[in-house]
Enzyme design. Structure first.
Site, PDB file in Angstrom:
ATOM      1  N   SER A 245      55.547  60.150  10.445  1.00  0.00           N
ATOM      2  CA  SER A 245      56.257  59.079  11.145  1.00  0.00           C
ATOM      3  C   SER A 245      56.619  57.979  10.165  1.00  0.00           C
ATOM      4  O   SER A 245      55.893  57.734   9.194  1.00  0.00           O
ATOM      5  CB  SER A 245      55.390  58.497  12.259  1.00  0.00           C
ATOM      6  OG  SER A 245      54.395  57.639  11.727  1.00  0.00           O
ATOM      7  N   ASP A 246      57.740  57.312  10.411  1.00  0.00           N
ATOM      8  CA  ASP A 246      57.977  56.072   9.693  1.00  0.00           C
ATOM      9  C   ASP A 246      56.984  55.048  10.223  1.00  0.00           C
ATOM     10  O   ASP A 246      56.449  55.185  11.325  1.00  0.00           O
ATOM     11  CB  ASP A 246      59.416  55.585   9.886  1.00  0.00           C
ATOM     12  CG  ASP A 246      59.890  54.710   8.737  1.00  0.00           C
ATOM     13  OD1 ASP A 246      59.033  54.182   8.000  1.00  0.00           O
ATOM     14  OD2 ASP A 246      61.106  54.551   8.583  1.00  0.00           O
ATOM     15  N   TRP A 247      56.721  54.029   9.436  1.00  0.00           N
ATOM     16  CA  TRP A 247      55.685  53.053   9.756  1.00  0.00           C
ATOM     17  C   TRP A 247      56.097  52.257  10.999  1.00  0.00           C
ATOM     18  O   TRP A 247      57.051  51.483  10.976  1.00  0.00           O
ATOM     19  CB  TRP A 247      55.449  52.144   8.560  1.00  0.00           C
ATOM     20  CG  TRP A 247      54.428  52.657   7.594  1.00  0.00           C
ATOM     21  CD1 TRP A 247      53.321  51.986   7.175  1.00  0.00           C
ATOM     22  CD2 TRP A 247      54.378  53.938   6.936  1.00  0.00           C
ATOM     23  NE1 TRP A 247      52.589  52.779   6.294  1.00  0.00           N
ATOM     24  CE2 TRP A 247      53.211  53.971   6.140  1.00  0.00           C
ATOM     25  CE3 TRP A 247      55.193  55.065   6.965  1.00  0.00           C
ATOM     26  CZ2 TRP A 247      52.857  55.082   5.363  1.00  0.00           C
ATOM     27  CZ3 TRP A 247      54.845  56.173   6.197  1.00  0.00           C
ATOM     28  CH2 TRP A 247      53.693  56.176   5.418  1.00  0.00           C
TER      29      TRP A 247
END
Length: 743
Positions: A264-266
Site C-alpha cells: 500500500s502507499d502510505w
C-alpha cells in the site's frame, strides 16, 4: 529412562547444537527452490506471525519472524536516490550521519534519454546504494502516464507514452533487483494528478485503461520481473486502488500472473475486509504517528493487524487470502534479505556520480537553437552572464517523498563557473525571487536565498549585466515547492511563476545571444519562444546537475535527449482539459473524474488536431550535428498473422560532430473497426555516429505492435488490413513511410 524422556533429551541436545549441526529447515537452505522454501517457512508460522508479516511495525519497516530467523523488511523511498532515515515511529530525521546519498536525475530525464542502457545503469547504481544501506524494497520507479502538465508528480514518472515508459522501466527494475533489492513500481494505477488524490474516482473506458494506463506496468511485471508493486491513492470503480478487486486481483495477479507483493502507499489503506479480499499484501503508513492514537502500539490496530486477526478468530473470514499474502511476502524476503548471493552494494562512489552525470547529459533536450547560438564558443566569450534563481537553488530537497539528503549537489552556476574557469568571466544576477526556503522533512539546504529587492530592481540589474555580455544564460523554470513540481499538489496553470516571463523578455531585448534553460519535470508555456534563439530543457538532474548542464552548453557533449511528452502552446491544447475532466479544487468528498479523451493522450491527441500544433512535439530534440535519413524499406509487403516484418533504415551523420540520434518507429493502422490514433510509438533505437558515419537501424514488427484493445471482446485484436511503419525523428518529423499489409 523412559522413551519419552530420552526423546526429550535428544531434542534438547539438538536444540543446543549450532544450527549448522542440526538438520536445517528447508527455508534456510538456499540451494532449495524458492517455492519449497516458501512452503516450508509457511508451515512453521503461527497465525499471529502470519498476520504480523502483512503490516508495518514502524514508519518504513514490517516485522520478520525472529523465532525462525526471518528478518524484517525495510523499505526506502526512491526513485531518484536513497532517502535519509527517519525515526522509528515519526517522520522526523533520525539524525544519522551516514545516510547521505547520490541524487540521480528525475525519471523524466531518464525517459528523455530514450536509452535503455542508461536505464540499466540507473537501476544498477541506485540499487547498489539501496543494498549498501540494507534496504529490502526501493519504493520506485514510477510509470504513471503524463495526462496533464499540471500534475505535480509528473517529474517522478516517464512521460506520456506507454511504450516508451515500459521499455525504459524494464532495465531500471532489472538493475535494481540484481542487487537483491526489490523494485516497487508505482503508483498502480491511474494516479495522474495530485489534488484530491485520496478521493478521486477515475472513470475511464477499458480501451484507455489497457492501451494507455496499464502497458508500462504490464511490461514492468512480465518483462522486468518486478518483485513488488505499490497501489495508488485514488479510486477506480469506487474502490481505492490499494485494495481494488479489478486492478489487483483480476488484472495484476490474474491476467498478468504477478507473483510479487502488493504494497500500500502510505495511508492508502481504508478498509479491513477490502484489504483482505482485494489483493493488498502489505500495509504501510495507515497512522501518521503510531504512538499517539489511543494504543500502546498503533501498528497493531492497522487494518491488516488485530482487526484482521479478530475476524479470523471469530470465523468471519478464512485464512486462504492470508496464506497467499504470506507466500508472496516470504518470496520477497527470500529474493532479497535472505538471498545468500546478494552483493554488498556501494554508496557515494565515484562511479555513481559518473552515472548521474552521464544520465543527465543524455537526458537534456535541446529544444531550439536558432542561429546556432549553442554550443557556447569559449574562444570568443569573455563575459557570460547567468540569470535566475534556479541557477543556484538546490533541487534535491523538496517535492515530496522523493526529497533527498545528498552528500553534495553541484548547482548549474557552479558547474558553468568550473567549466569556464580561466577562459571567461561569469557574472551572476538573481533576476527573480521564487521560493527562498530550502527545507523538507527536516533536511535543510542551508542556503540563504532571501532577497528583498523589488522585481524591477532585479530585472534592471540583470539587463545591465546582459547588455555587454557575449552570452546570457537564463536558468529558471519550476521548483519543488507546493504548487510547482511537488507531491500532493498540482500547478495552477501552464505558465511560469515569479514573473519569469517578464525577465526573459527583458533579457531578449538586451542581448541577442540569450539561452533559456528550463528546469522542470513538466511542460511550460513559452510566450517568448520567438524572442529567444536557444532553449534547453534541463530537468532535475540531481547531484551532478551543474556538470551535466555545463557539458551540454559548452559543447563537450552533443545533446541527444528527446522529449518524453508533448509541450502544448496553451493548457486548452491538452485533451485532459479540453475534453476530459480535471479539478484543482480541494474537496473532502469522493469526486468522479472522467477521462473523456480516452486513448487520445499526448501526441495521439496532437496528431488529430490539424490546425493546432504543439509548442514542441513528443520525441523532439535537436543536436549540434545533422542526421540524414535514407529511405526505409521492409523485407516484405505483407505480414502473416503468425509472423513478423522487418523494417530497415540507414541514418548518416552529415555534420562535423559526433552525435547520438533516436530513431523512432510509429505504426499507423489505415482502417480499423474502432477509432485508433493516427500513429503509435512501437519502436526506437539510439545510435551514436561519428561525422560521416552511417548505421543501419532495424526494427521488427510483430502482431502485438499492430493490436488494439477491443473492450467488447476484452481482448487484444490485430485486424487484417493495411498498415504503415513510420520512421521519424519526432512525432512531428516524419522521415519515411513503409506501407504493408497484415494478412
Amino acid at each position: 529412562m523412559t522413551m519419552k524422556k530420552a526423546l526429550l533429551g535428544l531434542a534438547l541436545a539438538a536444540a543446543a547444537l549450532p544450527l549448522s549441526a542440526q538438520q536445517k529447515p528447508v527455508y534456510l537452505d538456499a540451494s532449495k527452490p524458492i517455492e519449497e522454501r516458501v512452503e516450508d517457512a509457511l508451515s512453521r508460522l503461527t497465525l499471529e506471525e502470519k498476520v504480523k508479516l502483512t503490516h508495518a511495525q514502524s514508519k518504513f519497516s514490517s516485522a520478520g519472524v525472529p523465532r525462525l530467523g526471518i528478518p524484517d523488511v525495510w523499505t526506502d523511498d526512491g526513485p531518484h536516490g536513497i532517502r535519509p532515515d527517519v525515526l522509528w515511529d515519526e517522520w522526523e530525521q533520525a539524525g544519522c550521519t551516514n545516510d547521505s546519498c547520490v541524487a540521480f536525475p528525475a525519471l523524466t530525464c531518464l525517459a528523455a534519454t530514450w536509452n535503455p542502457e542508461m536505464s540499466l545503469l540507473y537501476g544498477q547504481s541506485i540499487g547498489e546504494e539501496a543494498r549498501y544501506r540494507n534496504k529490502s524494497v526501493l519504493l520506485g520507479p514510477g510509470v504513471n502516464i503524463y495526462r496533464t502538465p499540471l500534475n505535480g508528480r509528473n517529474f517522478e514518472y516517464m512521460g506520456e507514452d506507454p511504450y516508451l515508459a515500459g521499455k525504459m522501466v524494464v532495465p531500471y527494475i532489472r538493475g535494481v533487483q540484481q542487487n537483491g533489492v526489490a523494485a516497487c513500481v508505482k503508483h498502480f494505477a491511474l494516479n495522474n494528478h495530485e489534488v484530491n488524490r485520496h478521493n478521486t474516482n477515475v472513470i475511464v473506458d477499458d480501451r484507455a485503461l489497457y492501451e494507455i494506463y496499464l502497458p508500462a506496468f504490464k511490461m514492468a511485471v512480465q518483462e522486468g520481473g518486478a518483485w513488488s508493486i505499490m497501489g495508488a491513492y485514488n479510486l477506480y470503480k469506487g474502490q481505492h486502488l490499494c485494495h481494488n478487486q479489478y486492478t489487483l486481483n483480476d488484472i495484476l495477479k490474474g491476467e498478468w500472473g504477478f507473483d510479487g507483493v502488493v504494497v500500500s502507499d502510505w495511508g492508502g489503506t481504508h478498509d479491513t475486509r477490502q484489504a483482505i479480499a482485494n489483493g493488498l499484501d502489505m500495509e504501510f503508513g495507515s497512522w501518521t504517528n503510531g504512538l499517539s492514537n489511543g494504543a500502546s502500539n498503533a501498528y497493531d490496530n492497522y487494518y491488516l493487524a488485530n482487526p484482521y486477526l479478530k475476524l479470523i478468530r471469530e470465523g468471519k473470514v478464512g485464512t486462504k487470502e492470508l496464506d497467499d499474502k504470506v507466500r508472496r511476502i516470504l518470496r520477497l524476503i527470500f529474493r532479497t534479505v535472505m538471498n545468500p548471493d546478494r552483493p554488498w552494494g556501494s554508496m557515494l562512489s565515484p562511479e555513481h556520480y559518473e552515472a548521474a552525470r552521464r544520465i543527465g547529459e543524455e537526458g537534456i533536450v535541446l529544444l531550439q537553437n536558432k542561429g546556432n547560438v549553442l554550443p557556447i564558443d569559449l574562444d570568443r566569450a569573455k563575459k557570460i552572464v547567468v540569470v535566475g534563481e534556479n541557477a543556484v537553488k538546490m533541487m534535491t530537497v523538496g517535492g515530496g517523498s522523493s526529497s533527498l539528503k545528498v552528500q553534495r549537489e553541484l548547482s548549474p552556476l557552479d558547474g558553468i563557473r568550473q567549466r569556464v574557469a580561466g577562459k571567461a568571466k561569469v557574472v551572476y544576477a538573481r533576476g527573480y525571487v521564487g521560493d527562498a526556503s530550502g527545507e523538507y522533512n527536516g533536511v535543510v539546504t542551508g542556503q540563504n536565498l532571501k532577497d528583498d529587492r523589488t522585481p524591477e530592481e532585479l530585472i534592471a540589474e540583470a539587463v545591465k549585466e546582459a547588455q555587454d555580455a557575449d552570452y546570457v544564460i537564463f536558468i529558471g523554470g519550476l521548483n519543488k515547492s507546493n504548487g510547482q513540481d511537488c507531491e500532493d499538489s498540482d500547478r495552477e496553470g501552464l505558465g511560469l511563476s515569479y514573473g519569469q516571463d517578464t525577465v526573459i523578455s527583458a533579457l531578449a531585448k538586451a542581448n541577442k545571444n540569450l539561452i533559456v534553460v528550463n528546469i522542470s519535470g513538466n511542460a511550460i508555456a513559452m510566450p517568448w519562444v520567438n524572442e529567444v534563439p536557444a532553449i534547453v530543457q534541463d530537468w532535475y538532474l540531481g547531484s551532478e546537475a551543474g556538470s551535466a548542464l555545463a557539458a551540454i552548453l559548452m559543447g563537450d557533449v552533443n545533446p541527444s535527449g528527446k522529449l518524453p511528452f508533448t509541450f502544448p502552446v496553451k493548457l486548452e491544447d491538452c485533451p485532459a482539459h479540453s475534453l476530459g475532466e480535471y479539478t484543482g479544487k480541494r474537496s473532502k468528498d469522493i469526486i468522479d473524474i472522467k477521462y473523456n479523451e480516452s486513448i487520445f493522450v499526448g501526441y495521439r491527441w496532437a496528431d488529430k488536431q490539424k490546425k493546432v500544433k504543439p509548442l514542441f512535439p513528443f520525441g523532439h530534440g535537436l543536436s549540434y550535428t545533422t542526421f540524414e535519413y535514407g529511405k526505409p524499406v521492409a523485407d516484405s509487403k505483407t505480414m502473416q498473422a503468425d509472423g513478423t516484418l522487418t523494417v530497415k533504415v540507414t541514418v548518416k551523420n552529415v555534420g562535423s560532430r559526433e552525435g547520438q540520434e533516436v530513431v523512432q518507429m510509429y505504426i499507423s493502422d489505415k482502417k480499423s473497426s474502432l477509432p485508433r490514433p493516427v500513429k503509435e510509438l512501437k519502436g526506437f533505437r539510439k545510435i551514436k555516429l561519428a561525422p560521416g558515419e552511417s548505421k543501419e537501424v532495424v526494427f521488427t514488427i510483430d502482431k502485438e505492435a499492430l493490436s488494439f484493445f477491443d473492450d467488447a471482446q476484452h481482448a487484444w485484436v490485430a485486424e487484417p488490413g493495411k498498415f504503415e511503419a513510420i520512421i521519424a525523428a519526432s512525432a512531428a518529423d516524419i522521415k519515411g513511410v513503409v506501407p504493408f499489409e497484415l494478412k
